[in-house]
Design a protein around this motif. Structure first.
Motif, PDB file in Angstrom:
ATOM      1  N   PRO A   1       0.813  -1.218   0.000  1.00 20.16           N
ATOM      2  CA  PRO A   1       0.000   0.000   0.000  1.00 20.16           C
ATOM      3  C   PRO A   1       0.850   1.273   0.000  1.00 20.16           C
ATOM      4  N   ARG A   2       0.342   2.292  -0.671  1.00 20.58           N
ATOM      5  CA  ARG A   2       0.979   3.622  -0.614  1.00 20.58           C
ATOM      6  C   ARG A   2       0.061   4.468   0.244  1.00 20.58           C
ATOM      7  N   THR A   3       0.422   4.655   1.512  1.00 22.46           N
ATOM      8  CA  THR A   3      -0.442   5.365   2.441  1.00 22.46           C
ATOM      9  C   THR A   3      -0.060   6.826   2.570  1.00 22.46           C
ATOM     10  N   GLU A   4       1.097   7.176   2.054  1.00 23.66           N
ATOM     11  CA  GLU A   4       1.470   8.593   2.020  1.00 23.66           C
ATOM     12  C   GLU A   4       2.305   8.845   0.772  1.00 23.66           C
ATOM     13  N   CYS A   5       2.368  10.115   0.391  1.00 25.41           N
ATOM     14  CA  CYS A   5       3.100  10.446  -0.822  1.00 25.41           C
ATOM     15  C   CYS A   5       4.604  10.330  -0.583  1.00 25.41           C
ATOM     16  N   LEU A   6       5.354  10.214  -1.661  1.00 31.42           N
ATOM     17  CA  LEU A   6       6.811  10.242  -1.598  1.00 31.42           C
ATOM     18  C   LEU A   6       7.275  11.579  -2.143  1.00 31.42           C
ATOM     19  N   GLU A   7       8.469  12.004  -1.761  1.00 30.98           N
ATOM     20  CA  GLU A   7       8.993  13.271  -2.263  1.00 30.98           C
ATOM     21  C   GLU A   7      10.465  13.128  -2.618  1.00 30.98           C
ATOM     22  N   THR A   8      10.874  13.821  -3.662  1.00 35.21           N
ATOM     23  CA  THR A   8      12.281  13.914  -4.036  1.00 35.21           C
ATOM     24  C   THR A   8      12.702  15.362  -3.840  1.00 35.21           C
ATOM     25  N   PRO A   9      13.675  15.630  -2.958  1.00 35.36           N
ATOM     26  CA  PRO A   9      14.111  17.014  -2.747  1.00 35.36           C
ATOM     27  C   PRO A   9      14.750  17.583  -4.024  1.00 35.36           C
ATOM     28  N   ILE A  10      14.349  18.771  -4.401  1.00 25.95           N
ATOM     29  CA  ILE A  10      14.920  19.436  -5.577  1.00 25.95           C
ATOM     30  C   ILE A  10      15.396  20.830  -5.223  1.00 25.95           C
ATOM     31  N   LYS A  11      16.294  21.336  -6.054  1.00 29.74           N
ATOM     32  CA  LYS A  11      16.710  22.738  -5.944  1.00 29.74           C
ATOM     33  C   LYS A  11      15.581  23.595  -6.509  1.00 29.74           C
ATOM     34  N   ASP A  12      15.534  24.867  -6.135  1.00 30.85           N
ATOM     35  CA  ASP A  12      14.499  25.755  -6.667  1.00 30.85           C
ATOM     36  C   ASP A  12      14.573  25.732  -8.196  1.00 30.85           C
TER      37      ASP A  12
ATOM     38  N   LYS B   1      11.415  32.401 -29.493  1.00 33.29           N
ATOM     39  CA  LYS B   1      11.873  32.209 -28.123  1.00 33.29           C
ATOM     40  C   LYS B   1      11.138  31.002 -27.538  1.00 33.29           C
ATOM     41  N   TRP B   2      11.891  30.164 -26.848  1.00 34.10           N
ATOM     42  CA  TRP B   2      11.236  29.055 -26.141  1.00 34.10           C
ATOM     43  C   TRP B   2      11.833  28.939 -24.746  1.00 34.10           C
ATOM     44  N   TYR B   3      11.092  28.336 -23.868  1.00 35.34           N
ATOM     45  CA  TYR B   3      11.485  28.275 -22.458  1.00 35.34           C
ATOM     46  C   TYR B   3      11.506  26.838 -21.988  1.00 35.34           C
ATOM     47  N   ASP B   4      12.390  26.603 -21.053  1.00 33.14           N
ATOM     48  CA  ASP B   4      12.289  25.342 -20.326  1.00 33.14           C
ATOM     49  C   ASP B   4      12.634  25.586 -18.868  1.00 33.14           C
ATOM     50  N   THR B   5      12.173  24.697 -18.031  1.00 34.20           N
ATOM     51  CA  THR B   5      12.407  24.848 -16.597  1.00 34.20           C
ATOM     52  C   THR B   5      13.320  23.722 -16.145  1.00 34.20           C
ATOM     53  N   LYS B   6      14.434  24.140 -15.586  1.00 37.15           N
ATOM     54  CA  LYS B   6      15.424  23.160 -15.150  1.00 37.15           C
ATOM     55  C   LYS B   6      15.065  22.676 -13.744  1.00 37.15           C
ATOM     56  N   ILE B   7      14.918  21.369 -13.629  1.00 36.85           N
ATOM     57  CA  ILE B   7      14.622  20.768 -12.328  1.00 36.85           C
ATOM     58  C   ILE B   7      15.761  19.814 -11.997  1.00 36.85           C
ATOM     59  N   GLU B   8      16.436  20.097 -10.869  1.00 39.02           N
ATOM     60  CA  GLU B   8      17.566  19.257 -10.461  1.00 39.02           C
ATOM     61  C   GLU B   8      17.327  18.695  -9.071  1.00 39.02           C
ATOM     62  N   VAL B   9      17.694  17.436  -8.904  1.00 33.23           N
ATOM     63  CA  VAL B   9      17.605  16.804  -7.587  1.00 33.23           C
ATOM     64  C   VAL B   9      18.631  17.453  -6.671  1.00 33.23           C
ATOM     65  N   ASP B  10      18.208  17.740  -5.455  1.00 32.46           N
ATOM     66  CA  ASP B  10      19.132  18.310  -4.463  1.00 32.46           C
ATOM     67  C   ASP B  10      19.761  17.155  -3.683  1.00 32.46           C
ATOM     68  N   GLU B  11      20.956  16.753  -4.149  1.00 33.21           N
ATOM     69  CA  GLU B  11      21.639  15.590  -3.540  1.00 33.21           C
ATOM     70  C   GLU B  11      21.936  15.832  -2.059  1.00 33.21           C
ATOM     71  N   SER B  12      22.131  17.078  -1.677  1.00 38.97           N
ATOM     72  CA  SER B  12      22.487  17.366  -0.273  1.00 38.97           C
ATOM     73  C   SER B  12      21.326  17.082   0.682  1.00 38.97           C
ATOM     74  N   ARG B  13      20.113  17.032   0.146  1.00 44.41           N
ATOM     75  CA  ARG B  13      18.944  16.727   0.992  1.00 44.41           C
ATOM     76  C   ARG B  13      18.408  15.318   0.771  1.00 44.41           C
ATOM     77  N   GLN B  14      19.105  14.542  -0.055  1.00 44.68           N
ATOM     78  CA  GLN B  14      18.698  13.153  -0.267  1.00 44.68           C
ATOM     79  C   GLN B  14      18.971  12.348   1.000  1.00 44.68           C
ATOM     80  N   SER B  15      18.058  11.507   1.370  1.00 46.56           N
ATOM     81  CA  SER B  15      18.294  10.715   2.588  1.00 46.56           C
ATOM     82  C   SER B  15      19.052   9.448   2.262  1.00 46.56           C
TER      83      SER B  15
END
Ligand code: ZN
Length: 109
Positions: free
Chosen positions: A71-82, A95-109
């Motif tokens: 069962p998944r009784t709560e959500c999971l989260e991956t820490p990311i940088k802003d 013009k085109w845009y993209d949003t960079k999403i990076e995992v924040d390794e320093s907050r990874q458990s």
């Protein structure tokens, strides 16, 4: 250890293909397919299924049991940088845009 598994598709033995036909004249049957165990399917789910159709049938049949087991009784989260949005210019003046999403390794458990 056996060198095959019977396909786990719950309707495998009901599909009308000639390779499933077994038995002697006058008492023929459609039989569940054997799934050979080899280097291509070892350690994958394909060691239990002869086809995607059988795999989907099995999932449809058993999904509630899987969910009860895992069962998944709560959500999971991956820490990311802003995230930050970047603008890019094309050579044709667009013009085109993209949003960079990076995992924040320093907050990874
Ligand atoms: Zn099958």
């Amino acid at each position: 250890m056996s060198d095959f598994n019977w396909c786990h598709g719950p309707q495998c033995h009901e599909k009308h293909t000639v390779d499933r036909v077994r038995g002697v004249k006058g008492s023929k049957v459609l039989r569940t397919r054997k799934v050979p165990q080899n280097k291509w399917n070892s350690n994958t789910m394909w060691r239990y299924f002869c086809s995607q159709g059988c795999m989907h049938d099995f999932l449809k049949h058993n999904i509630d049991e899987f969910i009860r087991l895992h069962p998944r009784t709560e959500c999971l989260e991956t820490p990311i940088k802003d995230p930050h949005r970047e603008a890019h210019d094309t050579s044709w003046g667009h013009k085109w845009y993209d949003t960079k999403i990076e995992v924040d390794e320093s907050r990874q458990s």
